[in-house]
Write a protein that holds these residues in place. Structure first.
Motif, PDB file in Angstrom:
ATOM      1  N   LEU A 124      77.284 -55.051  68.785  1.00  0.00           N
ATOM      2  CA  LEU A 124      75.996 -54.586  68.162  1.00  0.00           C
ATOM      3  C   LEU A 124      75.711 -53.258  67.974  1.00  0.00           C
ATOM      4  CD1 LEU A 124      74.284 -57.230  70.684  1.00  0.00           C
ATOM      5  CD2 LEU A 124      75.234 -57.594  68.607  1.00  0.00           C
ATOM      6  N   TRP A 125      75.364 -52.853  66.847  1.00  0.00           N
ATOM      7  CA  TRP A 125      75.381 -51.441  66.497  1.00  0.00           C
ATOM      8  C   TRP A 125      74.010 -50.957  66.630  1.00  0.00           C
ATOM      9  CZ3 TRP A 125      79.711 -48.224  65.374  1.00  0.00           C
ATOM     10  CH2 TRP A 125      80.731 -48.562  65.468  1.00  0.00           C
ATOM     11  N   ASP A 126      73.700 -49.893  67.371  1.00  0.00           N
ATOM     12  CA  ASP A 126      72.517 -48.850  67.152  1.00  0.00           C
ATOM     13  C   ASP A 126      72.635 -48.165  65.429  1.00  0.00           C
ATOM     14  OD1 ASP A 126      69.838 -47.451  67.211  1.00  0.00           O
ATOM     15  OD2 ASP A 126      71.471 -45.798  67.962  1.00  0.00           O
ATOM     16  N   MET A 127      71.614 -47.666  64.828  1.00  0.00           N
ATOM     17  CA  MET A 127      72.024 -47.122  63.825  1.00  0.00           C
ATOM     18  C   MET A 127      71.687 -45.424  63.864  1.00  0.00           C
ATOM     19  SD  MET A 127      70.391 -47.932  59.882  1.00  0.00           S
ATOM     20  CE  MET A 127      68.765 -47.054  60.057  1.00  0.00           C
ATOM     21  N   ASP A 128      70.704 -45.067  63.757  1.00  0.00           N
ATOM     22  CA  ASP A 128      70.397 -43.695  63.665  1.00  0.00           C
ATOM     23  C   ASP A 128      70.761 -42.773  65.000  1.00  0.00           C
ATOM     24  OD1 ASP A 128      68.250 -43.527  61.417  1.00  0.00           O
ATOM     25  OD2 ASP A 128      67.239 -44.926  62.649  1.00  0.00           O
ATOM     26  N   GLY A 129      71.814 -42.075  64.681  1.00  0.00           N
ATOM     27  CA  GLY A 129      72.577 -41.289  65.722  1.00  0.00           C
ATOM     28  C   GLY A 129      73.746 -41.716  66.254  1.00  0.00           C
ATOM     29  N   THR A 130      73.952 -43.060  66.016  1.00  0.00           N
ATOM     30  CA  THR A 130      75.202 -43.829  66.449  1.00  0.00           C
ATOM     31  C   THR A 130      76.174 -44.050  65.220  1.00  0.00           C
ATOM     32  OG1 THR A 130      74.106 -44.812  68.308  1.00  0.00           O
ATOM     33  CG2 THR A 130      75.959 -45.880  67.875  1.00  0.00           C
ATOM     34  N   LEU A 131      75.533 -44.782  64.396  1.00  0.00           N
ATOM     35  CA  LEU A 131      76.368 -45.376  63.143  1.00  0.00           C
ATOM     36  C   LEU A 131      76.295 -43.886  62.197  1.00  0.00           C
ATOM     37  CD1 LEU A 131      77.849 -47.520  62.281  1.00  0.00           C
ATOM     38  CD2 LEU A 131      75.926 -48.280  61.081  1.00  0.00           C
ATOM     39  N   VAL A 132      74.961 -43.393  61.927  1.00  0.00           N
ATOM     40  CA  VAL A 132      74.724 -42.510  60.791  1.00  0.00           C
ATOM     41  C   VAL A 132      73.871 -41.237  61.664  1.00  0.00           C
ATOM     42  CG1 VAL A 132      75.006 -43.775  58.910  1.00  0.00           C
ATOM     43  CG2 VAL A 132      72.945 -43.706  60.231  1.00  0.00           C
ATOM     44  N   ASP A 133      74.353 -40.192  61.408  1.00  0.00           N
ATOM     45  CA  ASP A 133      73.444 -38.962  61.915  1.00  0.00           C
ATOM     46  C   ASP A 133      72.233 -38.568  60.981  1.00  0.00           C
ATOM     47  OD1 ASP A 133      72.825 -36.759  63.625  1.00  0.00           O
ATOM     48  OD2 ASP A 133      74.352 -35.441  62.505  1.00  0.00           O
ATOM     49  N   THR A 134      71.364 -39.632  61.103  1.00  0.00           N
ATOM     50  CA  THR A 134      70.115 -39.336  60.269  1.00  0.00           C
ATOM     51  C   THR A 134      69.133 -38.782  61.069  1.00  0.00           C
ATOM     52  OG1 THR A 134      69.738 -41.945  61.042  1.00  0.00           O
ATOM     53  CG2 THR A 134      70.465 -41.416  58.686  1.00  0.00           C
TER      54      THR A 134
ATOM     55  N   LEU B 127      57.184 -41.734  56.934  1.00  0.00           N
ATOM     56  CA  LEU B 127      58.566 -41.356  57.419  1.00  0.00           C
ATOM     57  C   LEU B 127      59.600 -41.897  56.871  1.00  0.00           C
ATOM     58  CD1 LEU B 127      57.400 -40.766  61.114  1.00  0.00           C
ATOM     59  CD2 LEU B 127      57.658 -39.013  59.562  1.00  0.00           C
ATOM     60  N   THR B 128      59.441 -43.373  56.772  1.00  0.00           N
ATOM     61  CA  THR B 128      60.561 -44.103  56.369  1.00  0.00           C
ATOM     62  C   THR B 128      61.085 -43.868  54.905  1.00  0.00           C
ATOM     63  OG1 THR B 128      60.270 -46.012  57.785  1.00  0.00           O
ATOM     64  CG2 THR B 128      61.334 -46.619  55.883  1.00  0.00           C
ATOM     65  N   GLU B 129      60.151 -43.507  54.135  1.00  0.00           N
ATOM     66  CA  GLU B 129      60.150 -43.326  52.651  1.00  0.00           C
ATOM     67  C   GLU B 129      60.914 -41.937  52.569  1.00  0.00           C
ATOM     68  OE1 GLU B 129      61.093 -43.540  48.672  1.00  0.00           O
ATOM     69  OE2 GLU B 129      60.071 -45.077  50.081  1.00  0.00           O
ATOM     70  N   ARG B 130      60.619 -41.098  53.385  1.00  0.00           N
ATOM     71  CA  ARG B 130      61.186 -39.633  53.085  1.00  0.00           C
ATOM     72  C   ARG B 130      62.567 -39.580  53.716  1.00  0.00           C
ATOM     73  NH1 ARG B 130      59.034 -34.742  53.535  1.00  0.00           N
ATOM     74  NH2 ARG B 130      61.196 -34.433  53.306  1.00  0.00           N
ATOM     75  N   VAL B 131      63.015 -40.368  54.820  1.00  0.00           N
ATOM     76  CA  VAL B 131      64.283 -40.552  55.414  1.00  0.00           C
ATOM     77  C   VAL B 131      65.204 -41.330  54.436  1.00  0.00           C
ATOM     78  CG1 VAL B 131      65.583 -41.542  57.168  1.00  0.00           C
ATOM     79  CG2 VAL B 131      63.564 -40.360  57.866  1.00  0.00           C
ATOM     80  N   LEU B 132      64.399 -42.226  53.912  1.00  0.00           N
ATOM     81  CA  LEU B 132      65.314 -42.922  52.815  1.00  0.00           C
ATOM     82  C   LEU B 132      65.593 -42.095  51.548  1.00  0.00           C
ATOM     83  CD1 LEU B 132      66.499 -45.671  52.015  1.00  0.00           C
ATOM     84  CD2 LEU B 132      64.199 -46.494  51.156  1.00  0.00           C
ATOM     85  N   GLU B 133      64.707 -41.198  51.262  1.00  0.00           N
ATOM     86  CA  GLU B 133      65.018 -40.124  50.117  1.00  0.00           C
ATOM     87  C   GLU B 133      66.247 -39.559  50.360  1.00  0.00           C
ATOM     88  OE1 GLU B 133      61.684 -38.113  49.364  1.00  0.00           O
ATOM     89  OE2 GLU B 133      60.226 -39.847  48.635  1.00  0.00           O
ATOM     90  N   GLN B 134      66.209 -39.113  51.429  1.00  0.00           N
ATOM     91  CA  GLN B 134      67.358 -38.265  52.062  1.00  0.00           C
ATOM     92  C   GLN B 134      68.783 -39.132  52.147  1.00  0.00           C
ATOM     93  OE1 GLN B 134      66.284 -35.151  54.984  1.00  0.00           O
ATOM     94  NE2 GLN B 134      64.496 -36.673  55.342  1.00  0.00           N
ATOM     95  N   ALA B 135      68.462 -40.197  52.682  1.00  0.00           N
ATOM     96  CA  ALA B 135      69.689 -41.107  52.800  1.00  0.00           C
ATOM     97  C   ALA B 135      70.245 -41.643  51.366  1.00  0.00           C
ATOM     98  CB  ALA B 135      69.421 -42.298  53.658  1.00  0.00           C
ATOM     99  N   ARG B 136      69.608 -41.812  50.298  1.00  0.00           N
ATOM    100  CA  ARG B 136      69.972 -42.054  49.105  1.00  0.00           C
ATOM    101  C   ARG B 136      70.967 -41.025  48.477  1.00  0.00           C
ATOM    102  NH1 ARG B 136      64.062 -44.261  48.004  1.00  0.00           N
ATOM    103  NH2 ARG B 136      64.274 -46.640  48.043  1.00  0.00           N
ATOM    104  N   ARG B 137      70.479 -39.760  48.902  1.00  0.00           N
ATOM    105  CA  ARG B 137      71.282 -38.727  48.386  1.00  0.00           C
ATOM    106  C   ARG B 137      72.530 -38.245  49.216  1.00  0.00           C
ATOM    107  NH1 ARG B 137      66.051 -36.115  48.030  1.00  0.00           N
ATOM    108  NH2 ARG B 137      66.422 -35.030  50.402  1.00  0.00           N
ATOM    109  N   SER B 138      72.432 -38.792  50.511  1.00  0.00           N
ATOM    110  CA  SER B 138      73.831 -38.592  51.360  1.00  0.00           C
ATOM    111  C   SER B 138      73.686 -39.611  52.719  1.00  0.00           C
ATOM    112  CB  SER B 138      74.351 -37.201  51.808  1.00  0.00           C
ATOM    113  OG  SER B 138      75.042 -37.104  52.668  1.00  0.00           O
TER     114      SER B 138
END
Length: 229
Positions: free
Chosen positions: A10-20, A75-86
């Motif tokens: 079971l994986w956490d995401m932010d900071g564990t899987l990806v450095d968002t 906040l979610t939309e802003r982070v998603l915008e950045q994640a769509r780029r990288s």
């Protein structure tokens, strides 16, 4: 003799899987600034691992004149915008995920981010790697409550005590530990204190399914010794 393998990981995401986490901190800083306030990197670190409803409440207290759902959506939309780029994968995380898939060990993504962001990260593979996603959109209680991990295990049809959970924050570690899972902490932006409740790895780089099995076996052996004393 080989180590037993967990029923699921079971994986956490932010900071564990990806450095968002830096993406979240930038979004928080810009939002507070748009209402005339100041938000520092140190402020951002206090929200690492926290549920978005908690974060929204803190940001409202810093002068953001929006309701909590509006803050979360922004906040979610802003982070998603950045994640769509990288998508900034953490060292070793992607490789370990793919090895788990090849080994036939199911995985779940257990994050307090909203589902659109979680799905975007999960879909960055040629084939599905997660059997299920439990997001902040799907639970009543955020981490450090155990509900997110309990729900993931229930969906997978496994006992949480037979699972390994991987986390990077104190709220996440508390959530996973309370669920009964065998927990591995991999610090990113905040230090994690040593504890007999979990195993600390400095990085996932070079870690394998065999390493997960050894951590799982060591914890279950220690737990059994404690019961038998």
């Amino acid at each position: 003799m080989t180590s037993p393998t967990p029923a699921a990981v079971l994986w956490d995401m932010d900071g564990t899987l990806v450095d968002t986490e830096p993406y979240w901190m930038t979004a928080e800083r810009d939002l507070v600034a748009s209402f005339g306030g100041s938000w520092t990197a140190e402020d951002g670190l206090t929200l690492v691992g926290a549920g978005l409803w908690h974060s929204a409440s803190i940001l409202r207290g810093r002068g953001v004149d929006l309701d909590e759902q509006e803050i979360i959506d922004h906040l979610t939309e802003r982070v998603l915008e950045q994640a769509r780029r990288s998508i900034p994968w953490r060292p070793g995380a992607r490789e370990l995920l793919l090895e788990l898939r090849e080994a036939g060990i199911p995985t779940a993504l257990v994050t307090m981010s909203m589902r659109p962001l979680a799905e975007h990260i999960a879909n960055d593979f040629d084939h599905p790697v997660f059997a299920t996603i439990v997001s902040g959109s799907d639970v009543e209680h955020s981490k450090p409550h155990p509900q997110p991990y309990l729900k993931a295990a229930a969906i997978l049809g496994v006992d949480p005590r037979d699972c390994v959970a991987i986390e990077d924050s104190e709220p996440g570690l508390a959530s996973a530990t309370a669920s009964g899972a065998v927990v591995i902490g991999v610090p990113a932006h905040v230090n994690l204190a040593p504890s007999p409740s979990y195993t600390l790895w400095p990085t996932l780089a070079g870690r394998t399914v065999a390493d997960l099995g050894e951590a799982f076996a060591a914890h279950t052996s220690t737990a059994a010794e404690g019961v038998n004393r």
